[in-house]
Design a protein around this motif. Structure first.
Motif, PDB file in Angstrom:
ATOM      1  N   ASN A 132       6.809 -11.717  -2.250  1.00 13.12           N
ATOM      2  CA  ASN A 132       8.178 -11.183  -2.197  1.00 13.12           C
ATOM      3  C   ASN A 132       9.183 -12.298  -1.912  1.00 13.12           C
ATOM      4  O   ASN A 132      10.241 -12.360  -2.526  1.00 13.12           O
ATOM      5  CB  ASN A 132       8.293 -10.099  -1.112  1.00 13.12           C
ATOM      6  N   GLY A 166       1.522 -12.614   4.106  1.00 15.55           N
ATOM      7  CA  GLY A 166       1.774 -11.384   3.342  1.00 15.55           C
ATOM      8  C   GLY A 166       2.500 -10.380   4.228  1.00 15.55           C
ATOM      9  O   GLY A 166       2.138 -10.200   5.391  1.00 15.55           O
ATOM     10  N   GLY A 195       4.043  -6.646   5.379  1.00 16.92           N
ATOM     11  CA  GLY A 195       4.102  -5.193   5.300  1.00 16.92           C
ATOM     12  C   GLY A 195       5.506  -4.769   5.702  1.00 16.92           C
ATOM     13  O   GLY A 195       6.411  -5.609   5.792  1.00 16.92           O
ATOM     14  N   ARG A 196       5.724  -3.497   5.967  1.00 15.37           N
ATOM     15  CA  ARG A 196       7.049  -3.055   6.418  1.00 15.37           C
ATOM     16  C   ARG A 196       7.241  -3.428   7.890  1.00 15.37           C
ATOM     17  O   ARG A 196       6.261  -3.642   8.611  1.00 15.37           O
ATOM     18  CB  ARG A 196       7.162  -1.536   6.267  1.00 15.37           C
ATOM     19  N   GLU A 234      -2.924  -8.163   4.926  1.00 16.48           N
ATOM     20  CA  GLU A 234      -4.146  -8.968   4.781  1.00 16.48           C
ATOM     21  C   GLU A 234      -4.296  -9.403   3.325  1.00 16.48           C
ATOM     22  O   GLU A 234      -4.334  -8.549   2.434  1.00 16.48           O
ATOM     23  CB  GLU A 234      -5.324  -8.048   5.080  1.00 16.48           C
ATOM     24  N   SER A 267       4.756  -9.409  -7.018  1.00 15.65           N
ATOM     25  CA  SER A 267       6.140  -8.987  -6.794  1.00 15.65           C
ATOM     26  C   SER A 267       6.868  -9.067  -8.124  1.00 15.65           C
ATOM     27  O   SER A 267       6.684 -10.021  -8.887  1.00 15.65           O
ATOM     28  CB  SER A 267       6.829  -9.902  -5.789  1.00 15.65           C
ATOM     29  N   ASN A 318       5.027   4.697   1.156  1.00  7.90           N
ATOM     30  CA  ASN A 318       4.613   3.516   0.379  1.00  7.90           C
ATOM     31  C   ASN A 318       3.118   3.235   0.391  1.00  7.90           C
ATOM     32  O   ASN A 318       2.709   2.098   0.186  1.00  7.90           O
ATOM     33  CB  ASN A 318       5.353   2.276   0.916  1.00  7.90           C
ATOM     34  N   ASP A 319       2.294   4.243   0.678  1.00  8.00           N
ATOM     35  CA  ASP A 319       0.847   3.997   0.717  1.00  8.00           C
ATOM     36  C   ASP A 319       0.163   4.677  -0.459  1.00  8.00           C
ATOM     37  O   ASP A 319       0.515   5.804  -0.807  1.00  8.00           O
ATOM     38  CB  ASP A 319       0.218   4.606   1.984  1.00  8.00           C
ATOM     39  N   GLY A 340       0.686  -4.669  -3.227  1.00 16.75           N
ATOM     40  CA  GLY A 340      -0.607  -5.241  -2.832  1.00 16.75           C
ATOM     41  C   GLY A 340      -1.688  -4.209  -3.094  1.00 16.75           C
ATOM     42  O   GLY A 340      -1.581  -3.077  -2.616  1.00 16.75           O
TER      43      GLY A 340
HETATM   44  C1  BT5 Z   1       2.719  -1.937   3.405  1.00 19.64           C
HETATM   45  O1  BT5 Z   1       3.278  -2.053   4.661  1.00 19.64           O
HETATM   46  O2  BT5 Z   1       1.837  -1.180   3.094  1.00 19.64           O
HETATM   47  C2  BT5 Z   1       3.327  -2.881   2.388  1.00 19.64           C
HETATM   48  C3  BT5 Z   1       2.331  -3.876   1.888  1.00 19.64           C
HETATM   49  C4  BT5 Z   1       2.911  -4.704   0.742  1.00 19.64           C
HETATM   50  C5  BT5 Z   1       2.041  -5.874   0.420  1.00 19.64           C
HETATM   51  C6  BT5 Z   1       2.519  -6.598  -0.818  1.00 19.64           C
HETATM   52  S1  BT5 Z   1       1.406  -7.825  -1.326  1.00 19.64           S
HETATM   53  C7  BT5 Z   1       2.562  -8.446  -2.438  1.00 19.64           C
HETATM   54  C8  BT5 Z   1       3.908  -8.372  -1.762  1.00 19.64           C
HETATM   55  N1  BT5 Z   1       4.168  -9.592  -1.001  1.00 19.64           N
HETATM   56  C9  BT5 Z   1       4.220  -9.336   0.311  1.00 19.64           C
HETATM   57  O3  BT5 Z   1       4.407 -10.210   1.195  1.00 19.64           O
HETATM   58  N2  BT5 Z   1       4.022  -8.023   0.533  1.00 19.64           N
HETATM   59  C10 BT5 Z   1       3.869  -7.290  -0.697  1.00 19.64           C
HETATM   60  P1  BT5 Z   1       2.923  -1.087   5.900  1.00 19.64           P
HETATM   61  O4  BT5 Z   1       3.032   0.348   5.490  1.00 19.64           O
HETATM   62  O5  BT5 Z   1       3.793  -1.574   6.994  1.00 19.64           O
HETATM   63  O6  BT5 Z   1       1.413  -1.389   6.181  1.00 19.64           O
HETATM   64  C11 BT5 Z   1       1.012  -2.544   6.856  1.00 19.64           C
HETATM   65  C12 BT5 Z   1      -0.195  -2.181   7.690  1.00 19.64           C
HETATM   66  O7  BT5 Z   1      -1.303  -1.914   6.809  1.00 19.64           O
HETATM   67  C13 BT5 Z   1      -0.647  -3.316   8.586  1.00 19.64           C
HETATM   68  O8  BT5 Z   1      -0.040  -3.247   9.849  1.00 19.64           O
HETATM   69  C14 BT5 Z   1      -2.158  -3.121   8.671  1.00 19.64           C
HETATM   70  O9  BT5 Z   1      -2.489  -2.198   9.693  1.00 19.64           O
HETATM   71  C15 BT5 Z   1      -2.490  -2.473   7.326  1.00 19.64           C
HETATM   72  N3  BT5 Z   1      -3.003  -3.470   6.361  1.00 19.64           N
HETATM   73  C16 BT5 Z   1      -2.787  -4.804   6.333  1.00 19.64           C
HETATM   74  N4  BT5 Z   1      -3.382  -5.353   5.274  1.00 19.64           N
HETATM   75  C17 BT5 Z   1      -3.997  -4.359   4.615  1.00 19.64           C
HETATM   76  C18 BT5 Z   1      -4.770  -4.312   3.438  1.00 19.64           C
HETATM   77  N5  BT5 Z   1      -5.027  -5.383   2.679  1.00 19.64           N
HETATM   78  N6  BT5 Z   1      -5.237  -3.096   3.050  1.00 19.64           N
HETATM   79  C19 BT5 Z   1      -4.988  -1.980   3.756  1.00 19.64           C
HETATM   80  N7  BT5 Z   1      -4.260  -1.962   4.900  1.00 19.64           N
HETATM   81  C20 BT5 Z   1      -3.764  -3.142   5.312  1.00 19.64           C
END
Ligand code: BT5
Length: 337
Positions: free
Chosen positions: A107, A132, A134-135, A141, A151, A192-193, A223
Motif C-alpha cells: 500500500n 504489512g 492491517g487496519r 503477516e 495493492s 474487510n475479512d 492480502g
Molecule cells: C486486515 O486488517 O485484514 C487488512 C489486511 C490487508 C493486508 C494487505 S497485504 C497487501 C496490502 N499491503 C499492506 O500493507 N496491507 C494490505 P485487520 O482486519 O486489522 O486484520 C489484521 C489482523 O489479522 C491482525 O491483527 C492479525 O490478528 C490478523 N492477521 C495478520 N496477518 C494475518 C494473515 N496473514 N492471515 C490472517 N490473519 C492475519
C-alpha cells in the motif's frame, strides 16, 4: 523493481518475451520451430534462442529439440509482471504490474507510485512485506513466496464519501477468485475479512488520498493466504486464520489466482463505474456472514449491538434494535453472537 506495461486490452506494445510466452501458450505444449517463432516475433533464430534462454533462467521449463524447435513445458509459480500480464485481458486493472521481491507495505509503495502519477489500474505486488499493514495500525503477516500481497491504484471520478463502496468491490472480487480457482465457498465478514469455514483467509485495506470533493487515488490493498502452511501462522492472531492450501489440501497456483483476481476486479470495477453500487451490494450481501445475524460491533472504546439488516450506500452496516430506525455503523470489528 521489475515492471511491464502491457495490459492485454490497453493496446500497449508487449515486450518480446511476453509475446513469446503467449505464442507458446497458444500452442498448448506442441513443438514450435525456431523459424516460426522468429517470423512471428520478427527476430532472427539466434535471437529466439537468446530469449528462450532468458525465460529458462527465470524458471520457465522449455524443451529445446534439435532441428525441430521448442516445446513449452511449464511456468514457474512466481509473481512476475511477465507471467501475470501474459494472457491477462483486462480493461483497466493490471495495465502496469510492478513486482518487487520485498517492500515494507505494497500500500505504501502504491501510494508512492500514485503520487508520481502512476495511472489507474497499476498493480503493485511483493513476494514479502516487512511491515504489512492491517487496519488501525495492526500488522499483516507476510511470509515470502507463499501468498499474495497486492495493492491496486484506482482513480475513480466520484465523491470521496463513496470510496468505502470500493471495499465491497474488492471483497466480492476476492470471493469470486477463491471460488473460481480453489472451488471453495468463501464468506465475507463486514467490513474487510474473507473467511473460509469461519477462518480468515484474506484481508482488505483500502486507503484513500482525497480533497473535499475530489479523489486523488484509492489504494485497494489485498492480502490473500494462498499456500501458507499452518506452522507459518503466529499463535497470537486475533481470529483463527487459514489459507487456500489448508482448506483445499493441495497447493494453488499463485499466478492463476492473481490473474483471476485481477480479471474479476476489472469486471466488477467496470460494472460499478457504469451501473453503481446496486449489483455489487446484492452479491456482497448474498456472500455475507452477518446479514440477518445478531452482532456486536466494537470501535475504539465503544460498542453497539443489533441485528444486521443490510449495508447502506456509504458501506455502513445497518443494525436494527427494537422498533427504532436502523443504526448506521461506519467502522469497527464485528463479533457474531
Ligand atoms: C486486515 O486488517 O485484514 C487488512 C489486511 C490487508 C493486508 C494487505 S497485504 C497487501 C496490502 N499491503 C499492506 O500493507 N496491507 C494490505 P485487520 O482486519 O486489522 O486484520 C489484521 C489482523 O489479522 C491482525 O491483527 C492479525 O490478528 C490478523 N492477521 C495478520 N496477518 C494475518 C494473515 N496473514 N492471515 C490472517 N490473519 C492475519
Amino acid at each position: 523493481m521489475k515492471e511491464t506495461d502491457t495490459c492485454g486490452a490497453s493496446g500497449g506494445k508487449q515486450p518480446l518475451e511476453q509475446r513469446m510466452l503467449e505464442l507458446f501458450r497458444d500452442k498448448k505444449g506442441s513443438v514450435i520451430s525456431g523459424e516460426e517463432l522468429g517470423a512471428a516475433l520478427n527476430v532472427s533464430r539466434t535471437a529466439v534462442w537468446k530469449h528462450v534462454k532468458n525465460l529458462m533462467a527465470q524458471g520457465y521449463q522449455i524443451e529445446s529439440l534439435p532441428s525441430r524447435g521448442y516445446r513449452f513445458l511449464s511456468a514457474p509459480d512466481v509473481l512476475t509482471s511477465l507471467e501475470l500480464t501474459s494472457g491477462l485481458r483486462t480493461k483497466r486493472i493490471g495495465c502496469l504490474i510492478t513486482c518487487v521481491p520485498e517492500t515494507e507495505s505494497t500500500n505504501l509503495l502504491a501510494f508512492r507510485l500514485a503520487e508520481s502519477s502512476a495511472r489507474e489500474g497499476t498493480v503493485v505486488i511483493a513476494e514479502t512485506q516487512t511491515g504489512g499493514k492491517g487496519r488501525l495500525g495492526r500488522h499483516w503477516e507476510s511470509p515470502p513466496g507463499v501468498n499474495l500481497y497486492c495493492s491496486i491504484i484506482l482513480r475513480p471520478a466520484m465523491q470521496p464519501f463513496r470510496a468505502p463502496q470500493l471495499t465491497f468491490v474488492s471483497a466480492v472480487a476476492v470471493a469470486r477468485a477463491i471460488e473460481q480457482v480453489a472451488q471453495l465457498q468463501p464468506k465475507i465478514k463486514w467490513p474487510n475479512d474473507i473467511l473460509l469455514n469461519g477462518r480468515k483467509v484474506a484481508g482488505l485495506l483500502n486507503e484513500m488520498s482525497a480533497e473535499t470533493d475530489t479523489i486523488h487515488c484509492v489504494i485497494l490493498g489485498i492480502g490473500v493466504n494462498i499456500n501458507m502452511g499452518s506452522e507459518q501462522f503466529p499463535q497470537d492472531l486475533r481470529h483463527p486464520a487459514t489459507s487456500l492450501l489448508i482448506e483445499k489440501g493441495v497447493s494453488v497456483s499463485r499466478v492463476d489466482f492473481t490473474r483471476t483476481l485481477l480479471t474479476a476486479l476489472d469486471m466488477l470495477y467496470d460494472d460499478y463505474l457504469c451501473n453503481g453500487f446496486g449489483a455489487i451490494r446484492q452479491e456482497w450481501l448474498s456472500r455475507s456472514t452477518v446479514q440477518g445475524r445478531r452482532v456486536r460491533v466494537s470501535f475504539g472504546k465503544g460498542e453497539t449491538e443489533g441485528i444486521v439488516v443490510g449495508v447502506d450506500d456509504d458501506g455502513a452496516l445497518l443494525l436494527k434494535r427494537g422498533n427504532s430506525a436502523p443504526e448506521r455503523v461506519l467502522a469497527g470489528d464485528v463479533t457474531i453472537m
